[in-house]
Design a protein around this motif. Structure first.
Motif, PDB file in Angstrom:
ATOM      1  N   HIS B  15       1.106   6.438   7.205  1.00  0.00           N
ATOM      2  CA  HIS B  15      -0.161   5.705   7.144  1.00  0.00           C
ATOM      3  C   HIS B  15      -0.277   5.014   5.791  1.00  0.00           C
ATOM      4  O   HIS B  15      -0.058   5.629   4.750  1.00  0.00           O
ATOM      5  CB  HIS B  15      -1.340   6.654   7.360  1.00  0.00           C
ATOM      6  N   CYS B  17      -2.768   4.191   4.030  1.00  0.00           N
ATOM      7  CA  CYS B  17      -3.744   4.757   3.088  1.00  0.00           C
ATOM      8  C   CYS B  17      -3.278   6.095   2.524  1.00  0.00           C
ATOM      9  O   CYS B  17      -3.879   6.637   1.610  1.00  0.00           O
ATOM     10  CB  CYS B  17      -5.099   4.966   3.775  1.00  0.00           C
ATOM     11  N   ALA B  18      -2.229   6.649   3.119  1.00  0.00           N
ATOM     12  CA  ALA B  18      -1.747   7.949   2.673  1.00  0.00           C
ATOM     13  C   ALA B  18      -0.419   7.817   1.956  1.00  0.00           C
ATOM     14  O   ALA B  18       0.423   8.701   2.010  1.00  0.00           O
ATOM     15  CB  ALA B  18      -1.624   8.889   3.871  1.00  0.00           C
ATOM     16  N   GLY B  19      -0.221   6.676   1.309  1.00  0.00           N
ATOM     17  CA  GLY B  19       0.946   6.538   0.455  1.00  0.00           C
ATOM     18  C   GLY B  19       2.206   6.049   1.144  1.00  0.00           C
ATOM     19  O   GLY B  19       3.291   6.206   0.593  1.00  0.00           O
TER      20      GLY B  19
END
Lengths: 185, 363
Positions: B15, B17-19
């Motif tokens: 994802h 937004c999760a790196g």
């Protein structure tokens, strides 16, 4: 990247520093190192710059000092940790992803690919809970369950023995579950 | 529950937004990293150099056999063998010396050898894309040399800084010319054009970063001119990506072009910020009436540059890539003009404040 492949590449690199071989190592590790750093600095640009720096430092270290084939993963992650520490020292800030604002969940959902939209709110909640963990626990959870490193590798990174690391990972997950329960109610 | 949580954590992996790292950035960063890593390596031993070294060692054995035995053949061949030694033996030192020369800068004894070895590499390469890669790498080396030299300012080094800057400018100009040639010749093979354009884009980004972090009080004009040239070549490479993409719908995605243009916009914004800070510093050193007039002039330039940047941002959002890159170029030109003006104001302030009787600084 499979452990046997890494060992072979690092062995080759030690005896004959070859940029193309190093590039293969980059291909295998860059996404993980980037993610590891991103969870610490919470800024895409900083994470990109620091990731580049990590690989340049790794290259210099390999050429000048060599590196143990068995501990290459830990070696790379330790460089990443030190790079983040140096970054904080320079910037004199300690930005974490604690206290993720409500709107960031909307942002999370907005960035989720269409095929993954099922259960996206659960995922967003897990992400928020992860952000609320203290840094030491968050690092352990990221290394163990997102980067999928072994307990031994994590132990080498954080400088503890395997048993202490296993206990610490367990505690981190307990803490994460507690936060998740609190956020879900 | 734990299994579900573990699975959720694994699902976070990809994802954004999760790196999850942007794949385009990963690829571009890989190219830049490879270039930087190659700069630390000894020069590639060319087949020709290996061949010469081999011949030379065989020649030595031959000489020992004929000459030491004192045979009539040895005596007969002595003259021609001596000539062979004069030609071949110096070349056995070639490979070792080139390796030692890699870290040299203008002014060092082995620098000439470094340049010659680069020319040998170019001359032995027939593929144009490889030539572009090599020249981009060499231009990057020139930028590193500029930075190293600029860090130790003295009268002698200044001349060498200018020499390195000039070589950088020549190299990057040649890169651009090679890219134009590929565009003209390989119309039926757009993949080749795109690969070359990507190489040039990555290289100019890396070189621009090096030049931006080069601090110098002398040769500033030359370095500024080189920065402008590098920026212009980088913009030209993106334009090549855009026009080639418009001809074919294949590997160059809108996302890649957007990312490339956004990089240039960020660079323009950074330059704009530096210029604004420099304006404040410069106008504080002149008299109040002059400061007011200067401020008005600078404000107008900066406003136009900011408008151009904003236009570029809006154009990217609307996927009007050609307009976006035009606006980026306009912004960078305005910033460059403002920097030149600042430089001349700073010089004249320095001249006016020099004690009488001391020689005026000349450019």
């Amino acid at each position: 990247m499979k452990p046997q492949n890494v060992k072979q590449l690092v062995l080759n690199l030690r005896h004959h520093p070859d940029p193309q071989v190093f590039a293969k190592i980059y291909d295998g590790y860059a996404p993980k190192i980037y993610r590891f750093i991103f969870f610490k600095v919470n800024d895409e640009n900083d994470a990109q710059d620091l990731t580049s720096e990590v690989f340049l430092r790794a290259w210099s270290a390999i050429r000048e000092k060599g590196v143990e084939v068995e501990r290459f993963t830990a070696f790379l992650y330790r460089i990443a940790r030190n790079a983040v520490i140096d970054h904080y020292r320079t910037r004199k800030q300690n930005v974490t992803i604690e206290n993720v604002r409500e709107t960031e969940i909307e942002n999370f959902v907005a960035h989720t690919p269409l095929e993954s939209l099922e259960n996206v709110e659960d995922l967003a909640l897990v992400h928020k809970a992860l952000g609320s963990l203290k840094e030491e626990y968050r690092e352990l959870v990221v290394l163990r369950y997102i980067d999928e490193l072994s307990i031994m590798e994590i132990a080498q990174i954080i400088g503890k023995n395997a048993i202490a690391t296993r206990v610490a990972v367990h505690r981190a997950m307990q803490a994460l579950k507690k936060i998740l329960n609190r956020l879900s109610t | 529950m734990k299994n579900n949580l573990v699975q959720q954590l694994k699902n976070l992996k990809n994802h954004p937004c999760a790196g999850a790292a942007d794949s385009l950035w990963l690829a571009k960063n890989r190219e830049i990293l490879l270039m930087q890593v190659r700069n630390t390596m000894p020069a590639r031993i060319s087949d020709k150099a290996i061949h010469v070294a081999f011949i030379s060692s065989k020649a030595k054995q031959f000489i020992r056999w004929y000459v030491s035995g004192g045979t009539k053949w040895g005596i007969a061949f002595r003259g021609s063998v001596a000539l062979l030694m004069v030609i071949l033996l110096p070349m056995t030192g070639w490979v070792t010396s080139v390796n030692a020369a890699l870290g040299s800068v203008p002014g060092d004894t082995l620098y000439g050898l470094k340049i010659v070895s680069e020319k040998v590499q170019i001359s032995l390469t027939t593929d144009r894309t490889t030539k572009i890669k090599l020249r981009s790498q060499f231009a990057s080396r020139r930028a590193d040399e500029v930075r190293k030299l600029a860090a130790k300012p003295d009268a002698q080094t200044n001349a060498h800084v200018k020499e390195a800057v000039e070589k950088l400018s020549v190299e990057i100009t040649t890169v651009q010319r090679n890219l134009e040639e590929i565009k003209a010749e390989k119309k039926e093979n757009p993949e080749v054009i795109i690969e070359a354009a990507r190489v040039v884009d990555s290289a100019t980004d890396a070189i621009a970063k090096v030049l931006e972090t080069t601090e110098t009080t002398t040769a500033a004009t030359e370095i500024q001119a080189a920065k402008t040239l590098v920026d212009s070549v980088g913009v030209s490479a993106i334009r090549t990506l855009i026009t080639t993409k418009n001809d074919i719908v294949l590997t160059v995605t809108d996302k890649e072009i957007t990312t490339a243009i956004v990089e240039k916009i960020k660079s323009a914004e950074t330059q704009l910020l530096s210029v604004e800070q420099a304006i404040v510093a410069t106008t504080s050193t002149v008299s109040v009436p002059a400061a007011k007039e200067l401020q008005q002039k600078f404000d107008a330039q900066v406003k136009n540059a900011k408008d151009a940047v904003q236009n570029a941002v809006d154009s990217v959002k609307n996927q009007q890539f050609e307009n976006a890159i035009d606006k980026v170029k306009e912004a960078k030109q305005l910033v460059s003009e403002t920097e030149k003006l600042l430089s001349s104001v700073a010089s004249s302030v320095k001249d006016e404040s020099a004690p009488s009787g001391t020689p005026r600084a000349t450019q």
